[in-house]
Design an enzyme around this catalytic site. Structure first.
Site, mmCIF file in Angstrom:
data_model
loop_
_atom_site.group_PDB
_atom_site.id
_atom_site.type_symbol
_atom_site.label_atom_id
_atom_site.label_comp_id
_atom_site.label_asym_id
_atom_site.label_seq_id
_atom_site.Cartn_x
_atom_site.Cartn_y
_atom_site.Cartn_z
ATOM 1 N N SER A 261 39.981 48.766 60.063
ATOM 2 C CA SER A 261 39.588 48.018 58.865
ATOM 3 C C SER A 261 38.075 47.893 58.756
ATOM 4 O O SER A 261 37.563 47.137 57.933
ATOM 5 C CB SER A 261 40.223 46.618 58.883
ATOM 6 O OG SER A 261 39.788 45.897 60.019
ATOM 7 N N ASN B 59 42.719 36.484 65.509
ATOM 8 C CA ASN B 59 43.426 35.846 64.394
ATOM 9 C C ASN B 59 42.659 34.644 63.837
ATOM 10 O O ASN B 59 42.462 34.527 62.630
ATOM 11 C CB ASN B 59 44.834 35.416 64.827
ATOM 12 C CG ASN B 59 45.686 36.606 65.254
ATOM 13 O OD1 ASN B 59 45.265 37.748 65.087
ATOM 14 N ND2 ASN B 59 46.856 36.343 65.800
ATOM 15 N N THR C 214 43.044 32.648 12.332
ATOM 16 C CA THR C 214 44.310 32.584 13.069
ATOM 17 C C THR C 214 45.031 33.875 12.706
ATOM 18 O O THR C 214 44.934 34.349 11.572
ATOM 19 C CB THR C 214 45.176 31.360 12.669
ATOM 20 O OG1 THR C 214 45.587 31.509 11.313
ATOM 21 C CG2 THR C 214 44.401 30.046 12.818
ATOM 22 N N HIS C 215 45.719 34.454 13.654
ATOM 23 C CA HIS C 215 46.372 35.758 13.464
ATOM 24 C C HIS C 215 45.374 36.822 13.015
ATOM 25 O O HIS C 215 45.740 37.778 12.338
ATOM 26 C CB HIS C 215 47.512 35.668 12.444
ATOM 27 C CG HIS C 215 48.422 34.504 12.664
ATOM 28 N ND1 HIS C 215 49.552 34.573 13.447
ATOM 29 C CD2 HIS C 215 48.346 33.211 12.240
ATOM 30 C CE1 HIS C 215 50.143 33.382 13.482
ATOM 31 N NE2 HIS C 215 49.423 32.537 12.765
ATOM 32 N N SER D 264 25.912 57.872 21.081
ATOM 33 C CA SER D 264 26.883 58.912 21.391
ATOM 34 C C SER D 264 26.124 60.217 21.569
ATOM 35 O O SER D 264 25.103 60.446 20.921
ATOM 36 C CB SER D 264 27.874 59.038 20.230
ATOM 37 O OG SER D 264 28.484 60.315 20.256
ATOM 38 N N LYS E 48 25.887 56.149 16.239
ATOM 39 C CA LYS E 48 26.668 55.209 17.029
ATOM 40 C C LYS E 48 25.826 54.184 17.785
ATOM 41 O O LYS E 48 24.758 54.479 18.284
ATOM 42 C CB LYS E 48 27.546 55.976 18.049
ATOM 43 C CG LYS E 48 28.654 56.778 17.428
ATOM 44 C CD LYS E 48 29.609 55.967 16.540
ATOM 45 C CE LYS E 48 30.597 55.165 17.349
ATOM 46 N NZ LYS E 48 31.622 55.973 18.002
ATOM 47 N N ASN F 37 27.473 51.867 20.409
ATOM 48 C CA ASN F 37 28.743 51.452 21.007
ATOM 49 C C ASN F 37 28.566 50.205 21.874
ATOM 50 O O ASN F 37 27.613 50.121 22.649
ATOM 51 C CB ASN F 37 29.310 52.590 21.858
ATOM 52 C CG ASN F 37 29.630 53.820 21.013
ATOM 53 O OD1 ASN F 37 30.045 53.690 19.862
ATOM 54 N ND2 ASN F 37 29.411 54.993 21.575
ATOM 55 N N GLU G 38 33.155 46.551 26.262
ATOM 56 C CA GLU G 38 34.338 47.339 26.619
ATOM 57 C C GLU G 38 34.505 47.432 28.126
ATOM 58 O O GLU G 38 35.612 47.367 28.658
ATOM 59 C CB GLU G 38 34.223 48.738 26.024
ATOM 60 C CG GLU G 38 34.246 48.736 24.503
ATOM 61 C CD GLU G 38 33.751 50.066 23.944
ATOM 62 O OE1 GLU G 38 34.575 50.974 23.807
ATOM 63 O OE2 GLU G 38 32.551 50.195 23.670
ATOM 64 N N TYR H 215 50.682 34.694 62.434
ATOM 65 C CA TYR H 215 49.817 35.777 61.961
ATOM 66 C C TYR H 215 50.601 37.073 61.886
ATOM 67 O O TYR H 215 51.387 37.386 62.790
ATOM 68 C CB TYR H 215 48.614 35.971 62.904
ATOM 69 C CG TYR H 215 47.756 37.161 62.498
ATOM 70 C CD1 TYR H 215 46.733 37.013 61.561
ATOM 71 C CD2 TYR H 215 48.011 38.436 63.016
ATOM 72 C CE1 TYR H 215 45.978 38.102 61.153
ATOM 73 C CE2 TYR H 215 47.254 39.529 62.607
ATOM 74 C CZ TYR H 215 46.235 39.361 61.681
ATOM 75 O OH TYR H 215 45.496 40.436 61.273
ATOM 76 N N GLN I 228 45.578 41.849 57.141
ATOM 77 C CA GLN I 228 44.374 42.673 57.103
ATOM 78 C C GLN I 228 44.094 43.177 55.685
ATOM 79 O O GLN I 228 42.959 43.513 55.351
ATOM 80 C CB GLN I 228 44.515 43.851 58.074
ATOM 81 C CG GLN I 228 43.307 44.754 58.146
ATOM 82 C CD GLN I 228 43.318 45.619 59.391
ATOM 83 O OE1 GLN I 228 43.219 45.120 60.501
ATOM 84 N NE2 GLN I 228 43.461 46.919 59.219
#
Ligand code: ARG
Length: 464
Positions: A7, A94, A139-140, A261, A267, A269, A274, A301, A306
């Site tokens: 690890s 541990n 709303t919506h 772009s 563009k 962007n 994003e 443990y 790990q």
């Protein structure tokens, strides 16, 4: 097996915490009479030398060791010989790894809290600058009622204050020392765990050695906080993507936060938003990953644990990049008040028209029905709601008065909602104050936690 077992690549970043925990353990063993003063001094100097060696390494590449604990122990033995082997007396990897991870966690949570607070401040500053400028409330994703741009911006700050509060609770939970739990049954030598806790800056000690080595709840809750923050950032990012589109044009992000772009010269962007929205996927995924690892564990443990660290490191690293980026984007952005004002459709005031009738004594349901008929009449003749004549309105309901046309005014509409949490200038002022207070409270250091506080210990020993 070797590849599966190792690890080190993941836990490399814990080396400063492993050295710190080891030096505290060395002092604990000395206080317990396990190490002589001279031995403790040699181990301490050895660990300092190990830290210097580790500091000079660019990373774990090329090291033969299984994990960071075996690296530190190997190097210590290289520095001071067989005496290095005495350090692990009464300790297990541990309780060692559980301690290292929490030492790291406390720093990481504190850093995250600072970044979240900075974003809240950036949103509040932008809201302050927006003043009372009206904006459609949705709303919506349909225009619903007028609000102010500042109200919208603050609506994205409050969830982050709740995240801060959550992280404060996680910090408190993390602030408990497992060291001295051994492998599972505790330490047979008389190490003063309270002294160890204050040496390492923990607020308390774990009360059950089995739980001490297996508890990763704080890490799961950190991951939940990161996932929730990720969701909030993703929602804010979505607003920025939408509002910076040419269809809306409410927001213009700073040049440093957009990209062109390679093909289309026009563009701009909103990459920052994003990317932030996209990163929320891994934050949510890391929480799922951790809960799945923890779910089936039997008592004590288990090596599955790990797998705990990479998920947490990844979420902390991700937020460490995402939060400053989105805060910078918020700071850089300009609100286009002309475009926003131009987007306000007269239909936004339909509720205000109904309220006009309510103020003249009509039951709201009747007023709602009457304005519904007005909306249809306007639509049928291709006009906006405010283009109907008073006579046409009165034909629908005689209660309409000539001051009805005054309701088609965004400032009047937002100003009329003076309840706490509403859009009037006074309510907004109160909201700014409440936010500043809530931010201060949520960003404050955590209060006393559940486990192992000194007061609790005193009560226990008083009973004995
Ligand atoms: N590398 C391990 C981890 O990350 C350290 C603890 C190993 N303990 C053990 N009994 N093998 O959890």
């Amino acid at each position: 097996m070797e590849a599966l077992n190792r690890s080190l690549r993941a836990d490399w970043r814990l080396w400063p915490h492993d050295v710190r925990g080891s030096r505290a353990w060395m002092r604990g063993l000395e206080r317990a009479g396990i190490l002589t003063r001279d031995e403790a001094g040699r181990i301490d100097r050895g660990l300092a030398a190990v830290a210097r060696r580790l500091e000079a390494l660019p990373g774990p590449g090329g090291l033969p060791d299984e994990d960071i604990h075996t690296v530190v122990e190997r190097m210590l033995t290289e520095e001071i010989g067989d005496l290095g082997g005495k350090l692990h007396t009464g300790r297990s990897r541990n309780d060692q790894v559980a301690t290292d991870f929490r030492l790291w966690g406390k720093e990481a949570i504190a850093a995250l809290r600072g970044l979240v607070a900075a974003l809240v401040e950036a949103l509040a500053a932008k809201a302050r600058a927006a003043g009372a400028d009206p904006m459609p409330g949705y709303t919506h994703l349909q225009q619903a009622q007028p609000v102010t741009a500042s109200h919208w911006l603050l609506s994205r700050a409050w969830p982050l204050v709740r995240d801060l509060e959550h992280f404060r609770a996680v910090l408190r939970e993390c602030d408990v020392l497992p060291l001295g739990s051994g492998a599972v049954a505790g330490c047979p030598f008389e190490v003063d765990r309270e002294a160890l806790a204050s040496d390492l800056g923990f607020a308390g000690v774990s009360e059950n050695s089995i739980d001490g080595v297996s508890d990763r709840d704080w890490a799961a809750r950190l991951l939940f906080g990161a996932a929730m923050t990720g969701v909030h950032l993703s929602q804010l990012a979505e607003d920025l993507v939408l509002f910076s589109s040419s269809e809306f044009g409410f927001v213009r992000l700073g040049d440093g936060y957009t990209t062109g772009s390679s093909l289309m010269p026009q563009k701009r962007n909103p990459d920052v938003a994003e990317l932030v929205r996209g990163k929320s996927g891994r934050l949510v995924g890391n929480l799922t990953r951790m809960l799945t690892v923890l779910k089936g564990l039997p008592t004590g443990y288990n090596r599955d644990l790990q797998e705990d660290k990479e998920a947490v490191f990844d979420s902390a690293d991700t937020l460490g990049v995402v939060l400053p980026a989105i805060a910078g984007a918020v700071e850089s952005m300009a609100l286009d008040r002309v475009r926003i004002a131009g987007a306000l459709r007269p239909a936004l005031f339909a509720t205000d028209v109904a309220d006009h009738l309510v103020r003249r004594g009509l039951p709201f349901r009747d007023a709602h029905r009457a304005v519904g008929a007005l909306v249809r009449a306007a639509e049928a003749t291709g006009r906006d709601l405010d283009r109907l004549t008073l006579d046409e309105m009165r034909a629908v309901h005689p209660a309409f008065a000539d001051d009805v046309f005054a309701v088609f005014d965004a400032a009047a509409s937002t100003e009329s909602r003076a309840v706490r949490g509403g859009t009037s200038a006074a309510a907004l002022e109160a909201q700014f104050e409440a936010l500043a207070e809530a931010l201060e409270e949520a960003a404050a250091p955590p209060g006393p936690g559940l486990e192992g506080r000194t007061g609790h210990k005193r009560r226990m020993s008083a009973r004995r």
